[in-house]
Design an enzyme around this catalytic site. Sequence first.
Site, short mmCIF file in Angstrom:
data_model
loop_
_atom_site.label_atom_id
_atom_site.label_comp_id
_atom_site.label_asym_id
_atom_site.label_seq_id
_atom_site.Cartn_x
_atom_site.Cartn_y
_atom_site.Cartn_z
N SER A 262 -14.28 -9.83 -0.33
CA SER A 262 -13.85 -8.50 0.10
C SER A 262 -15.01 -7.60 0.49
CB SER A 262 -13.03 -7.83 -1.01
OG SER A 262 -13.85 -7.59 -2.14
N THR B 102 -13.16 -3.72 -3.31
CA THR B 102 -14.35 -2.99 -2.88
C THR B 102 -15.35 -3.03 -4.03
OG1 THR B 102 -13.06 -1.44 -1.52
CG2 THR B 102 -15.21 -0.69 -2.23
N THR C 256 -17.59 -2.43 1.59
CA THR C 256 -16.37 -3.21 1.70
C THR C 256 -16.19 -3.69 3.14
OG1 THR C 256 -13.96 -3.16 1.37
CG2 THR C 256 -14.99 -1.15 2.17
N ARG D 113 -9.34 0.49 12.09
CA ARG D 113 -8.99 1.13 10.82
C ARG D 113 -10.22 1.35 9.94
NH1 ARG D 113 -9.34 -0.47 5.04
NH2 ARG D 113 -7.66 0.64 3.96
N THR E 192 -11.41 1.58 -6.02
CA THR E 192 -10.99 0.40 -5.26
C THR E 192 -9.47 0.37 -5.23
OG1 THR E 192 -11.19 -2.02 -5.11
CG2 THR E 192 -11.02 -1.08 -7.31
N GLY E 193 -8.92 -0.31 -4.22
CA GLY E 193 -7.46 -0.41 -4.16
C GLY E 193 -6.92 -0.11 -2.78
#
Length: 358
Positions: free
Chosen positions: A71, A208, A226, A236, A259-260
């Site tokens: 990631s 991340t 990330t 994006r 993160t998420g």
Amino acid sequence: MKRTVTIMSLFALRVAAQASPGLPFVINTWGGPFTAATDAAYLSLQRPTTSALDAVEIGCSTCEKNQCDGSVGFGGSPDEDCETTLDAMIMDGTTMKSGNVAGLRRIKDAIAVARHVLEYTTHTLLAGDLATQFAVSNGFALSNLTTTEQTKRCAAWREEHCQPNYRINVSPDPKTSCGPYTGVALNSSSPVYQRGLIPDGSQTSHDTISMISIHSSGTMAAGTSTNGATWKVPGRVGDGPITGSGSYVDGDVGGCGATGDGDIMMRFLPCYQAVENLRQGMSPKAAAEDAVKRILRKYPDGSYGIVVVDKDGQHGGAGAGWTFTYAFRGGNMNATEVVSVPPLTEARRSESETVMQA
């Protein structure tokens, strides 16, 4: 005799901080392969010439080079066009200045380019091809961020009709087609309009590395790196390079990493909120839980993780939608430790908001 306990004092009573192991100190999102970044940053702080900013750059670049869990760095999280782009930021807790890059193409060293933005411009954020141009002008080498494994993965995704993806309110149906897509007419006054803007949870999760370092002198820095959301719409940008969302630090108070589901989290600037919670007297864990709880009120079905540390190295975390972990190492610790944070449940959220009588 009865008394009312406020929400803030309820948090402080029930959610104590993990004790500081001492300085220097490094903490970051996730355990497992991410602990290599923790160790690299911590060990760098043993050298007298390494600053808090240096440590964050060293830690995040470690993940960029070894890809951690895929990631971070090259070869991971391709967009719809099968290209990996990188987002990163680095922030100085003394000046409050940050350097950020978003949608960085064909450059592997995202956190290092972000630091060049911090140190060699008065800007905060550079994006896309022109961020690449800036990187090249500062001596960074162009590189292909796509790997053979990534190319195979993209071919399989397309064969499965581009599932999952991040398209909504388009034709043809994004659940059965790869497009090209055309937006359908929407009525913002319709009762169902807002419902159509909420993600259905079918998108892939994405991680991340967000890191905070505290030098033995007490100076602080934070950073994030990330490669974003897998199968994202090209162009994006997530929360990673957004100051106050992906990470945030104020050396007078503390720092935060997140993160998420970045598209949701950036709407709440959770790391800015968490550091302000510290400023108001919350413990690190209480500060993290409050920041996550604010997101859950609007979006209860996402995946979120927050790690918070105060200026002394006391730390805590909160998450929802998954079992979040974070790693830390400080003082005279011989090895990095990983803390597992159980998801904040509906019952616990309700309990935290209850005004108790005694």
